[in-house]
Design a protein around this motif. Sequence first.
Motif, PDB file in Angstrom:
ATOM      1  N   ALA A  95       1.153  10.350   4.916  1.00 27.91           N
ATOM      2  CA  ALA A  95       0.453  10.690   3.815  1.00 27.91           C
ATOM      3  C   ALA A  95       1.138  12.096   2.997  1.00 27.91           C
ATOM      4  CB  ALA A  95      -1.039  10.970   4.466  1.00 27.91           C
ATOM      5  N   GLY A  96       1.281  12.771   4.170  1.00 31.31           N
ATOM      6  CA  GLY A  96       1.772  14.003   3.486  1.00 31.31           C
ATOM      7  C   GLY A  96       3.101  14.682   3.209  1.00 31.31           C
ATOM      8  N   TYR A  97       3.951  13.543   3.870  1.00 30.18           N
ATOM      9  CA  TYR A  97       4.707  13.193   2.701  1.00 30.18           C
ATOM     10  C   TYR A  97       4.771  13.018   1.472  1.00 30.18           C
ATOM     11  CZ  TYR A  97       9.775  11.453   0.624  1.00 30.18           C
ATOM     12  OH  TYR A  97      10.295  11.567  -0.128  1.00 30.18           O
ATOM     13  N   VAL A  98       3.971  11.724   1.198  1.00 29.32           N
ATOM     14  CA  VAL A  98       3.434  11.603  -0.077  1.00 29.32           C
ATOM     15  C   VAL A  98       2.891  13.600  -0.996  1.00 29.32           C
ATOM     16  CG1 VAL A  98       2.004  10.272  -1.822  1.00 29.32           C
ATOM     17  CG2 VAL A  98       2.727   9.508   0.275  1.00 29.32           C
ATOM     18  N   LEU A  99       2.252  14.099  -0.472  1.00 28.27           N
ATOM     19  CA  LEU A  99       2.050  14.825  -1.550  1.00 28.27           C
ATOM     20  C   LEU A  99       3.053  15.774  -1.547  1.00 28.27           C
ATOM     21  CD1 LEU A  99      -1.611  16.036   0.526  1.00 28.27           C
ATOM     22  CD2 LEU A  99      -1.392  14.695  -1.652  1.00 28.27           C
ATOM     23  N   LEU A 143       0.833  -1.378   0.008  1.00 28.32           N
ATOM     24  CA  LEU A 143      -0.352   0.412   0.315  1.00 28.32           C
ATOM     25  C   LEU A 143       0.532   1.024   0.363  1.00 28.32           C
ATOM     26  CD1 LEU A 143      -3.592   0.707   1.362  1.00 28.32           C
ATOM     27  CD2 LEU A 143      -1.472   2.369   2.169  1.00 28.32           C
ATOM     28  N   PRO A 144       1.345   1.430   1.086  1.00 31.46           N
ATOM     29  CA  PRO A 144       2.172   2.932   0.689  1.00 31.46           C
ATOM     30  C   PRO A 144       3.359   3.395  -0.474  1.00 31.46           C
ATOM     31  CG  PRO A 144       3.081   1.529   2.680  1.00 31.46           C
ATOM     32  CD  PRO A 144       2.633   0.430   1.883  1.00 31.46           C
ATOM     33  N   VAL A 183      -1.695   6.679  13.979  1.00 28.33           N
ATOM     34  CA  VAL A 183      -2.717   7.310  12.740  1.00 28.33           C
ATOM     35  C   VAL A 183      -1.076   8.837  12.662  1.00 28.33           C
ATOM     36  CG1 VAL A 183      -4.303   9.385  13.584  1.00 28.33           C
ATOM     37  CG2 VAL A 183      -4.081   6.960  14.370  1.00 28.33           C
ATOM     38  N   ALA A 184      -0.348   8.649  14.013  1.00 32.71           N
ATOM     39  CA  ALA A 184       0.692   9.744  13.541  1.00 32.71           C
ATOM     40  C   ALA A 184       1.489   9.583  12.176  1.00 32.71           C
ATOM     41  CB  ALA A 184       1.652  10.204  15.083  1.00 32.71           C
ATOM     42  N   GLY A 185       2.272   8.105  12.094  1.00 23.78           N
ATOM     43  CA  GLY A 185       2.863   7.599  11.098  1.00 23.78           C
ATOM     44  C   GLY A 185       2.095   7.612   9.897  1.00 23.78           C
ATOM     45  N   ALA A 186       0.821   7.548  10.109  1.00 34.26           N
ATOM     46  CA  ALA A 186       0.029   7.411   8.717  1.00 34.26           C
ATOM     47  C   ALA A 186      -0.280   8.874   8.255  1.00 34.26           C
ATOM     48  CB  ALA A 186      -1.557   6.713   8.912  1.00 34.26           C
ATOM     49  N   VAL A 187      -0.546  10.506   9.349  1.00 30.04           N
ATOM     50  CA  VAL A 187      -0.875  11.243   8.989  1.00 30.04           C
ATOM     51  C   VAL A 187       0.431  11.444   8.121  1.00 30.04           C
ATOM     52  CG1 VAL A 187      -1.072  13.329   9.772  1.00 30.04           C
ATOM     53  CG2 VAL A 187      -2.495  11.646  10.178  1.00 30.04           C
ATOM     54  N   GLY A 195      -2.729  19.397  -6.547  1.00 28.42           N
ATOM     55  CA  GLY A 195      -2.852  18.944  -4.857  1.00 28.42           C
ATOM     56  C   GLY A 195      -3.950  18.611  -4.913  1.00 28.42           C
ATOM     57  N   LEU A 196      -5.429  18.551  -4.630  1.00 30.95           N
ATOM     58  CA  LEU A 196      -6.631  17.997  -4.668  1.00 30.95           C
ATOM     59  C   LEU A 196      -6.450  16.762  -5.262  1.00 30.95           C
ATOM     60  CD1 LEU A 196      -9.835  18.178  -3.101  1.00 30.95           C
ATOM     61  CD2 LEU A 196      -9.880  19.852  -5.522  1.00 30.95           C
ATOM     62  N   ARG A 197      -6.705  16.341  -6.570  1.00 32.58           N
ATOM     63  CA  ARG A 197      -6.019  15.333  -7.477  1.00 32.58           C
ATOM     64  C   ARG A 197      -5.387  14.417  -6.361  1.00 32.58           C
ATOM     65  NH1 ARG A 197      -7.553  16.456 -12.962  1.00 32.58           N
ATOM     66  NH2 ARG A 197      -7.158  17.904 -13.190  1.00 32.58           N
ATOM     67  N   TYR A 198      -4.052  14.872  -6.288  1.00 28.65           N
ATOM     68  CA  TYR A 198      -3.334  13.835  -5.073  1.00 28.65           C
ATOM     69  C   TYR A 198      -4.140  13.389  -3.881  1.00 28.65           C
ATOM     70  CZ  TYR A 198      -0.556  16.423  -7.917  1.00 28.65           C
ATOM     71  OH  TYR A 198       0.333  17.140  -9.103  1.00 28.65           O
ATOM     72  N   ALA A 199      -4.940  15.087  -3.107  1.00 30.49           N
ATOM     73  CA  ALA A 199      -5.443  14.124  -1.969  1.00 30.49           C
ATOM     74  C   ALA A 199      -6.646  13.479  -1.732  1.00 30.49           C
ATOM     75  CB  ALA A 199      -5.681  15.455  -1.482  1.00 30.49           C
ATOM     76  N   ALA A 200      -7.521  13.221  -2.772  1.00 26.70           N
ATOM     77  CA  ALA A 200      -8.377  12.250  -3.388  1.00 26.70           C
ATOM     78  C   ALA A 200      -7.725  11.180  -3.951  1.00 26.70           C
ATOM     79  CB  ALA A 200      -9.271  12.666  -4.454  1.00 26.70           C
ATOM     80  N   ALA A 201      -6.906  11.043  -4.560  1.00 29.54           N
ATOM     81  CA  ALA A 201      -5.954   9.667  -4.225  1.00 29.54           C
ATOM     82  C   ALA A 201      -5.673   9.157  -3.864  1.00 29.54           C
ATOM     83  CB  ALA A 201      -5.306   9.839  -5.830  1.00 29.54           C
ATOM     84  N   LEU A 202      -5.713   9.409  -2.571  1.00 29.41           N
ATOM     85  CA  LEU A 202      -4.349   9.405  -1.819  1.00 29.41           C
ATOM     86  C   LEU A 202      -5.549   8.641  -0.294  1.00 29.41           C
ATOM     87  CD1 LEU A 202      -1.573  10.980   0.014  1.00 29.41           C
ATOM     88  CD2 LEU A 202      -3.239  10.565   1.847  1.00 29.41           C
ATOM     89  N   LEU A 203      -6.603   9.407  -0.521  1.00 32.34           N
ATOM     90  CA  LEU A 203      -7.580   8.796   0.689  1.00 32.34           C
ATOM     91  C   LEU A 203      -8.369   7.576   0.210  1.00 32.34           C
ATOM     92  CD1 LEU A 203      -8.935  12.196   1.877  1.00 32.34           C
ATOM     93  CD2 LEU A 203      -8.043  10.826   3.288  1.00 32.34           C
TER      94      LEU A 203
END
Length: 268
Positions: A157-161, A75-76, A150-154, A125-133
């Motif tokens: 996700a922030g790094y991928v963006l 998944l990552p 949760v901290a690791g997941a956030v 970035g909206l596209r990337y965030a929607a795909a990520l979610l």
Amino acid sequence: MSYRQTSAARIPRQSPGALAATALFMRRTLHHMRNNSFGLLVEAVLSPIVMLAIFAFLFGGAIAGSLSGYLQYLLPGILVLTVVPMTVYSGTTLCTDMAKGVYHRFRTMPFWQPSALFGSVAADGLRYAAALLAVLATGLALGFRPEGGVAGAVSAAGYVLLFAYSVSWVFALIGNLAKQPETVSGTSMMLVYPLLFASNVLVDTSTMPRWLQAIVEANPISVAVALTRGLFHGTASAADLAAGIGICLLLIAVFAPLAIYVYVKRNG
């Protein structure tokens, strides 16, 4: 003419600041996305879910022995595999507007000209965030459990963006250089897919021959995936953080100024 009209005519109009102009171009790009909401749904939601399901169900048993075991590794990488091709649209959108002469008209207006680039790239970035979610929600439904909590997941996700934002400047430059949007798409895909599949997205590099392992691990995509995976599972080292964030800063430092320079020169 009245005194009020005369006074108003004498007051010079103030040009918008850099932030205001950038926000305006972000709204312009978001408006175009809203007008193509079905395309955004397919590209940013349905396609990432289908891609995750295909790789997880087809290769899970063969590579890791089970779907749940492979999903923890997969998944990552799928997050990066999903958002990186989407950054190509930053270039195609810019090239399309330039081919239509839109940015030539913008050059006659009194605002900070690079805001046209920054606003368009930032709004994507909206596209990337929607795909990520979409990928994260599907992964959790299938059994993915980030060991970093949760901290690791956030953080992941922030790094991928951040990584997607930095890569989008590469294609913004290509979009400024190309004459036709089709050229941007064709050239970009020739660059993107070899890097994506010659990486650690799907397969652990420890299973590869030593010479191939060295090449794959030097791939910027592999560096980004390694940090994303480490953040999700709480195993990211200082070296992983330095390499992953360093790649993003290097891409922005090199390609953002080049894209701005070519944009100003081309539309000057």
